[in-house]
Design a protein around this motif. Sequence first.
Motif, PDB file in Angstrom:
ATOM      1  N   ASP A  12      38.652  49.040  40.850  1.00  0.00           N
ATOM      2  CA  ASP A  12      37.251  48.623  40.923  1.00  0.00           C
ATOM      3  C   ASP A  12      36.983  48.011  42.292  1.00  0.00           C
ATOM      4  OD1 ASP A  12      34.685  48.027  40.315  1.00  0.00           O
ATOM      5  OD2 ASP A  12      35.161  46.451  38.860  1.00  0.00           O
ATOM      6  N   THR A  13      37.122  48.799  43.328  1.00  0.00           N
ATOM      7  CA  THR A  13      36.928  48.304  44.677  1.00  0.00           C
ATOM      8  C   THR A  13      35.634  48.829  45.246  1.00  0.00           C
ATOM      9  OG1 THR A  13      38.246  50.156  45.481  1.00  0.00           O
ATOM     10  CG2 THR A  13      39.400  48.078  45.114  1.00  0.00           C
ATOM     11  N   HIS A  37      27.037  42.250  43.200  1.00  0.00           N
ATOM     12  CA  HIS A  37      27.783  42.624  41.996  1.00  0.00           C
ATOM     13  C   HIS A  37      26.902  42.665  40.751  1.00  0.00           C
ATOM     14  CE1 HIS A  37      32.083  42.923  43.159  1.00  0.00           C
ATOM     15  NE2 HIS A  37      31.670  42.242  44.217  1.00  0.00           N
ATOM     16  N   HIS A 164      33.919  38.294  46.719  1.00  0.00           N
ATOM     17  CA  HIS A 164      33.999  39.702  46.342  1.00  0.00           C
ATOM     18  C   HIS A 164      35.257  39.968  45.523  1.00  0.00           C
ATOM     19  CE1 HIS A 164      33.815  44.023  46.404  1.00  0.00           C
ATOM     20  NE2 HIS A 164      34.944  44.093  47.077  1.00  0.00           N
ATOM     21  N   ASP A 165      36.361  39.385  45.952  1.00  0.00           N
ATOM     22  CA  ASP A 165      37.604  39.548  45.203  1.00  0.00           C
ATOM     23  C   ASP A 165      37.483  38.937  43.806  1.00  0.00           C
ATOM     24  OD1 ASP A 165      40.575  40.205  45.196  1.00  0.00           O
ATOM     25  OD2 ASP A 165      40.627  38.065  44.744  1.00  0.00           O
ATOM     26  N   THR A 168      35.372  41.314  41.665  1.00  0.00           N
ATOM     27  CA  THR A 168      36.126  42.549  41.420  1.00  0.00           C
ATOM     28  C   THR A 168      37.216  42.313  40.391  1.00  0.00           C
ATOM     29  OG1 THR A 168      35.680  43.324  43.666  1.00  0.00           O
ATOM     30  CG2 THR A 168      37.515  44.344  42.505  1.00  0.00           C
ATOM     31  N   SER A 172      37.468  43.983  36.443  1.00  0.00           N
ATOM     32  CA  SER A 172      38.500  45.012  36.356  1.00  0.00           C
ATOM     33  C   SER A 172      39.294  44.855  35.067  1.00  0.00           C
ATOM     34  CB  SER A 172      39.459  44.911  37.554  1.00  0.00           C
ATOM     35  OG  SER A 172      38.776  45.112  38.768  1.00  0.00           O
ATOM     36  N   GLY A 201      33.584  50.658  39.037  1.00  0.00           N
ATOM     37  CA  GLY A 201      34.284  50.014  37.922  1.00  0.00           C
ATOM     38  C   GLY A 201      34.726  50.996  36.868  1.00  0.00           C
TER      39      GLY A 201
END
Length: 568
Positions: A12-13, A37, A164-165, A168, A172, A201
Amino acid sequence: MTDVHEPAQTDDTADGAPEGELKGHAGELAVAVARAHGVETMFTLSGAHVFPMYDGAVKADPPMRLLDVRHEQTAAFAAEATGKLTRVPGLAVLTAGPGVTNGLSAIAQAQFAGSPMVVVGGRAPANRWGSGSLQELDQPPIIAPVAKSARTLHTADAVLDGMHDAFTTARSSHRGPVFVDVPMDEFFNSASGTVPGAGPGRGADPDPDAVGEIAELLARASRPVLVLGTDVWADGAEEAALRLVEAAGIPAITNGMGRGVVPGGHPLLVTKARGQALGGADLVVVVGTPLDFRLGYGVFGGKEGASPAQVVHVADSPGQVSGHADLAASVSGDLTTVLEGLQQALEQVVRRPDWSSWVSGLQDTVRAAVERDAALLGAEADPIHPARIYGELVPRLAEDAVVIGDGGDFVSFAGKFVEPKRPGGWLDPGPYGCLGAGLGSAIAARLARPSSQVVLLLGDGAAGFSLMDVDTLVRHDLPVVMVCGNNSAWGLEKGPMQMLYGYDVAADLAQRTRYDEVVKALGGAGETVTDPREIGPAIDRAFAANVPYLVNVITDVEAAYPRNTFGI
């Protein structure tokens, strides 16, 4: 200062071109990432450590909705429920120290339930760290045991990539809560960079050989049962699940947010014949839910001298496949791909299995249960039997209603009698069993489903955890119908303690507390009901009121839910 961090999975990047360059203080950057997001609402309770997040929300174009509550637990529970309902990570922003620790139970619930959410915590300033500034606490090590990831973003420059991480990772497979905190001084500092895109995703591709093995087990089974759980909804596999059930003609049981995947009243939904189905099956295929106390720890069948059922576990990620159960087969990965693969494999079987007599027997049991339940649902008992509430409520629910359970015995009755017509319309605490989630969930549901009925079912014990946040419903103009089953006791504990010891202590609450008057004092409306014939009209008035409205139903403390497990 400790970081506890699990890297995001690579399924899911971000993909495609950068969303755009941004320069601003760290709060503005964090809000920009959240919006990229899909976040629409920030749930919070005001605190100076996180003021830059508010400034970022106000100055965003368009501004991000700020939903402020009366207790941080409500903000975190609202974010958790948002993740469940929308399948986009919910966002809670909690001030440093007690603000963060007040949200801990909701984070734990999200971890147990697989709910995608991001919690941003305030943190004492880095330039004062170690000298005893207000609410100085190293928070990630506290959060880490109940989160997918917990870390500090030490500088403003780290916020874009760190946020962002976080999103994500939260979205995920297997989904769950992620915590980050930012030192107060760095939150006010400026930085610049590219706001990453969210990406599509999707779970990993399942092993086709494992899918084929499960299909072979199904083809050989005489009495199969399919169990569909929360992750079927969370993974977006609800349509594939229903197609498999109908194409294969396999009887199904649903739990958690799997409820509604097979609509209430469907001929292949056999939840009301659960004991017979799981006790008499020779193969149980469990999809998207753990083999925990709710499912007998993965042991089925074996009654009246029969062999125990073979068990198959299907999960959205390898870490969710049971490590304690004796499995005949298992597979992990994108659940839509798994379920479609099973359907295709079964359609290619030369000699299709005939499950008609098995299904017919379960359907007979379902019909008998419906007839048996009718007496309770229409009970004229005084005091009121809790089942009578559902006898009045269920016929009044629209197909797209969102029903939220926050309680023990009273909500157990809801699980028995409420069968949603659509997926994504049922919220309960999940396996963590945490009371107090109800008001936050109601706030989230009203925002996520503005045109749907939102019904919050409260035990009187649960009401004491969060009823003050009716004030939040009123201030933000969020009408919700609340129904309180008020038996003046901790019913889930009172009966078992009497069974064990012959007496009970610490299990009684004040008699007939007027929780409706609490709601009125906070700006809502409500009434107390003691006559079973008045329950339905009171619910009608609640739906018509267009304000937060609590129907406080005085129920019989002796009418306990007949449970088969105490969770141990």
